[in-house]
Design a protein around this motif. Structure first.
Motif, short mmCIF file in Angstrom:
data_model
loop_
_atom_site.label_atom_id
_atom_site.label_comp_id
_atom_site.label_asym_id
_atom_site.label_seq_id
_atom_site.Cartn_x
_atom_site.Cartn_y
_atom_site.Cartn_z
N ALA A 71 -25.02 22.25 -4.90
CA ALA A 71 -26.11 24.35 -6.55
C ALA A 71 -24.50 24.83 -5.62
N ASP A 72 -24.18 25.85 -6.85
CA ASP A 72 -23.07 27.55 -6.55
C ASP A 72 -23.16 27.58 -7.59
N ALA A 73 -22.62 29.15 -6.98
CA ALA A 73 -22.98 29.86 -8.50
C ALA A 73 -21.84 30.78 -9.00
N SER A 74 -21.04 30.04 -8.64
CA SER A 74 -19.22 29.91 -9.07
C SER A 74 -18.88 28.59 -10.37
N GLU A 75 -19.13 29.47 -11.64
CA GLU A 75 -18.88 27.98 -12.60
C GLU A 75 -17.91 27.36 -12.43
N ARG A 76 -16.22 28.40 -11.39
CA ARG A 76 -15.37 28.05 -11.17
C ARG A 76 -14.99 26.16 -10.77
N PHE A 77 -15.58 26.52 -9.07
CA PHE A 77 -16.53 26.43 -8.47
C PHE A 77 -16.70 24.71 -8.64
N VAL A 78 -17.61 24.96 -9.34
CA VAL A 78 -18.74 23.83 -10.08
C VAL A 78 -17.79 22.87 -11.15
#
Length: 155
Positions: A71-78
């Motif tokens: 899980a991550d808050a960054s859509e680009r990372f995900v």
């Protein structure tokens, strides 16, 4: 800094971050060993909380052999992590409000993932980690200051 601001800042520089810090080969061997030892001692499903571009998530999954979610808050990372590591389940989320059932995880890795949280918000995030963990299961966290580095905590 607000959580949404942190996510937006990472989204804006995701490509640069991934190029400089987005692979295991770019990480310290000691960190890799610490995470591998912790993973091997942890039973059940593992959450990579603040998974970034997914390289630690992939390591935790033993390249698809373990049940791991990221899980991550960054859509680009995900998005990047999904492309690079399609065998791992990844989603966008706020670490303080995880869409995960109570007591459903064997471990939580929070590798430098709460360093941007305002001090008054850290207890809320740690309480959320404790909520999703099975009782007495471990959380592995890393953070650093100018004089110290912490590695392993149990919630």
């Amino acid at each position: 800094m607000l959580r949404a601001d942190v996510a937006a800042a990472y989204d804006a520089r995701a490509n640069e971050y991934i190029a400089k810090l987005g692979s295991l080969e770019q990480m310290a061997p000691q960190d890799r060993q610490t995470i591998e030892v912790w993973r091997d001692a942890t039973a059940g499903r593992i959450l990579d909380a603040g998974c970034g571009p997914g390289h630690w998530t992939d390591l935790l999954s033993a390249h698809g052999q373990r049940d791991v979610i990221g899980a991550d808050a960054s859509e680009r990372f995900v998005s990047s992590a999904r492309e690079r590591f399609p065998h791992v389940s990844l989603f966008v989320a706020d670490l303080a409000t995880l869409p995960i059932a109570t007591a459903s995880l064997g471990g939580v890795l929070a590798w430098f993932s709460i360093i941007h949280a305002a001090p008054e918000n850290v207890p809320e995030t740690l309480a959320e980690f404790a909520r999703v963990l099975e009782p007495r299961d471990p959380c592995c966290s890393a953070s650093s200051t100018a004089t110290s580095s912490s590695r392993l905590i149990t919630l």
